[in-house]
Every structure is written in structure tokens, then in C-alpha cells.
Design a protein around this motif. Sequence first.
Motif, PDB file in Angstrom:
ATOM      1  N   THR A  35       0.710  -1.199  -0.142  1.00 27.24           N
ATOM      2  CA  THR A  35      -0.047  -0.069  -0.243  1.00 27.24           C
ATOM      3  C   THR A  35       0.907   1.280   0.048  1.00 27.24           C
ATOM      4  O   THR A  35       2.075   1.327   0.453  1.00 27.24           O
ATOM      5  CB  THR A  35      -0.911  -0.053   1.219  1.00 27.24           C
ATOM      6  N   ASP A  39      -3.477   4.986   1.548  1.00 34.47           N
ATOM      7  CA  ASP A  39      -4.418   4.108   0.957  1.00 34.47           C
ATOM      8  C   ASP A  39      -5.484   3.456   1.940  1.00 34.47           C
ATOM      9  O   ASP A  39      -4.991   3.522   3.086  1.00 34.47           O
ATOM     10  CB  ASP A  39      -3.537   3.017   0.546  1.00 34.47           C
ATOM     11  N   ASN A  59      -2.504   5.162   7.192  1.00 29.66           N
ATOM     12  CA  ASN A  59      -3.578   4.619   6.294  1.00 29.66           C
ATOM     13  C   ASN A  59      -4.837   4.877   6.897  1.00 29.66           C
ATOM     14  O   ASN A  59      -5.154   5.087   7.766  1.00 29.66           O
ATOM     15  CB  ASN A  59      -3.341   2.978   5.769  1.00 29.66           C
ATOM     16  N   ASN A 220     -12.656   1.243  -2.761  1.00 31.43           N
ATOM     17  CA  ASN A 220     -11.335   1.879  -2.563  1.00 31.43           C
ATOM     18  C   ASN A 220     -10.504   1.165  -1.713  1.00 31.43           C
ATOM     19  O   ASN A 220      -9.240   1.541  -1.476  1.00 31.43           O
ATOM     20  CB  ASN A 220     -11.615   3.348  -1.783  1.00 31.43           C
ATOM     21  N   LYS A 222      -7.414  -0.836  -0.773  1.00 32.60           N
ATOM     22  CA  LYS A 222      -6.175  -1.370  -1.578  1.00 32.60           C
ATOM     23  C   LYS A 222      -5.637  -2.760  -0.925  1.00 32.60           C
ATOM     24  O   LYS A 222      -5.001  -3.458  -1.841  1.00 32.60           O
ATOM     25  CB  LYS A 222      -5.007  -0.384  -1.582  1.00 32.60           C
ATOM     26  N   CYS A 223      -5.877  -2.884   0.140  1.00 29.35           N
ATOM     27  CA  CYS A 223      -5.356  -4.236   0.776  1.00 29.35           C
ATOM     28  C   CYS A 223      -6.463  -4.786   1.910  1.00 29.35           C
ATOM     29  O   CYS A 223      -6.838  -3.891   2.723  1.00 29.35           O
ATOM     30  CB  CYS A 223      -3.931  -3.980   1.270  1.00 29.35           C
ATOM     31  N   LYS A 289      -9.886  -5.980  -6.730  1.00 29.12           N
ATOM     32  CA  LYS A 289      -8.643  -5.528  -7.239  1.00 29.12           C
ATOM     33  C   LYS A 289      -7.968  -5.201  -5.960  1.00 29.12           C
ATOM     34  O   LYS A 289      -7.163  -4.228  -6.323  1.00 29.12           O
ATOM     35  CB  LYS A 289      -8.958  -4.636  -8.594  1.00 29.12           C
ATOM     36  N   SER A 290      -7.976  -5.847  -5.047  1.00 27.69           N
ATOM     37  CA  SER A 290      -7.157  -5.701  -3.853  1.00 27.69           C
ATOM     38  C   SER A 290      -6.269  -6.665  -3.371  1.00 27.69           C
ATOM     39  O   SER A 290      -6.265  -7.681  -3.692  1.00 27.69           O
ATOM     40  CB  SER A 290      -8.174  -5.589  -2.635  1.00 27.69           C
ATOM     41  N   SER A 291      -5.008  -6.124  -2.753  1.00 27.10           N
ATOM     42  CA  SER A 291      -4.114  -7.083  -2.344  1.00 27.10           C
ATOM     43  C   SER A 291      -4.791  -7.726  -0.962  1.00 27.10           C
ATOM     44  O   SER A 291      -5.634  -7.059  -0.608  1.00 27.10           O
ATOM     45  CB  SER A 291      -2.906  -6.562  -1.978  1.00 27.10           C
ATOM     46  N   LYS A 345      -0.584 -10.159  -3.841  1.00 25.72           N
ATOM     47  CA  LYS A 345      -0.323  -8.720  -4.312  1.00 25.72           C
ATOM     48  C   LYS A 345      -1.000  -8.611  -5.311  1.00 25.72           C
ATOM     49  O   LYS A 345      -0.859  -9.528  -6.453  1.00 25.72           O
ATOM     50  CB  LYS A 345       1.011  -8.557  -4.218  1.00 25.72           C
TER      51      LYS A 345
END
Length: 346
Positions: A35, A39, A59, A220, A222-223, A289-291, A345
Motif C-alpha cells: 500500500t 491508501d 492509512n 477503495n 487497496k489491501c 482488485k485488492s491485495s 499482491k
Amino acid sequence: MGKEVSKYPSVHTIRYMGNKTKLFDFIVPRLESVTKEGDTICDLMCGTSSIGYALSQRNVIISNDFQKSSSIVSEALLLTKTMPSLEEIHEDIDNFFEENMSHQFFNFFYKEYSDTYFAPNQCLQIDSIRYAISKVPRDRQSLYLTFLMSAMCKAQSTPGHFAQFLKKDSKRVQPLRRYDLLKLFYEKATEFQNIPISKYENRVFNKDYNDLFNEVDLKNVKCFYLDPPYTADQYSRFYHILETVCLYDSPKTSCKAKYREGRKMSNFCYKDSVYDEFEKIIAFAHKNKSSLVISYSNHGVASPEKILEIGKKYYNDFSLIFEDYNHSSHGSGSIKISECLIILKY
């Protein structure tokens, strides 16, 4: 072995199985590596929110747990924007506390749990602090409930969890039964006076992860960080008392340990369902579409290697790493195990 480092903010709240504070320097850098600053990271099963809080200066955190007590701790750590002074806390609590000590408007703990997990007067103190909390503004209730739960965890007449209590005449619990819960409440309030506060607009949910996926916009993120139960032990059995003090819903209780009826059960605790649970989360994270970073144990119900094999079906960039550490074993010493991180990832 991982060790607590000052780089990451940490504050002790409640006793909790699997707390990751000692593993910050193993886990947090891996979440940082997938990230960027600012994020959004979603902690799907936050527990005491130690990882989310450790990252809350860097974060945006979405924190979730199906245990109400865990979501309360997360609200205290992640949503508090202005810490009330000790003088303000005394103004909020003391008069209502004394009112309930005299009149027992709230007395569920006194009636139900005297001479079990706490001495009778301690139970009345719990009721009275809880009564006072019910009278304060909503934006302070989670903070004060966290102070109360912390006090309860320090005074509990147990081997380290709430799945059972020790006999009231046990030498081990005699000092515990003399604790003043209101004093412990204010000791924790004092510890919180100067803790770092997040600048971000974090969010906290009290949901099953399936409901979170269906009901909350997570585009939104990211992980995702996943730290699920890894043994057959149900957390609702170990922390039912904390659920009850947060909900204060006068539940029916059963068994010698006085468990709440209708406790929530996790499919991660069963060998016949655990891999399906992992696959649902891995598939959702990839679709989003996230880790995804998964904390697990080499002593778990599932095999870390098999979890990774599921991850390989969805992700091309993956790794599995281990860190040895001493794990507390329900108040009966510690055992050496390995913490595993499965990093997928996107």
C-alpha cells in the motif's frame, strides 16, 4: 522473534487471544509494502484492532468484527477525534456511578455474575459504570466501554479468559477480587490521555464478513488484512462477558460458565468449512482488485500451504513467510509457534 517497536503506535486495551502487538515488526511492514500512504486498508476480523491502530497514522482503516466488543474497541481507537480530559470523564461518570451504586437501576451483573468472574461488589461496580456510560453522549461511549472492559480484564477471576471462572476461595483470585473497578477504569483513562489519534476518516463495522462484502462499498480498499481464528476455540465462548457488558441486554445464560445464549460461531474453526471460508475471501479480494495479507499459524485448523494454493488460483504475485514466536497458552505458560503471512499482491 517479533518484538514490539516504537515506530508503530500501540495501546493495550483488553486481554485477547491472538493479539498481534508482539508481531508488529513482522506484519506491519508487509502491509506497508503493498500500500501507499493514505491508501485504505480493511481489517476484516479486527479483534482488538492492534494492526489497524498501528497503521492508523499512515492509512485509512476500515475495521470490522462480528464481536460487538471488538468493534467497540475499534471505535475507541480509530474514531475518537478528541480525547476527553480526566476532569471531563469524572464529570461524565462519577455522579451516575454513585447513583447506581445506591439504587441499582442497572444490576444484571450483580444478580447474574456475583461470585463467578467477579466479587459481588465488583459486579455492582460494573453495573454502575455501565449505567453511567449509558448516560453520556454516544461519541464517548465506546471509549468509556473500552476503559471498563480493560478494568474487567484486569480483575477477572479466571485463568486468562472468560470461558470459565476460578473458585472464589482460590488463592490465585483473592488479590483480583479486591480490585476497585472504578479505580482501574480511571487508570486506563489516564493511559489514553496522550495516545496518537488518527487524522483519517476511518470506518468501523460490526458485521459478519459476508454481510460486509454485500452491504458496504469497499471499492477503495487497496489491501484486505485477514487475521481469522485458527483453532477450534470459538471467540464467542472466551469473550461472552465482554459482549454482555457492551450490549447490556440481560441475556439468558447457560452452563456453569454462564454463556450467553445465541453466541456467534465462526466457520474458520471447523476443518470441513475453513478452506471454503478462505476461498470466499480470496476470491472477493481479487475481484475487488485488492491485495490480501493473511495472518495465520502453523498450528492452525488449516494448512498455510493449502491456503496459499487457493491464493495461487487467483493471484500471480504471492509469497508465504514465517516468524517464530512464543504464544501465550490460556494462562498456562507459552509455546513456541510460527506466525505465517500469506501475501497476495494485486
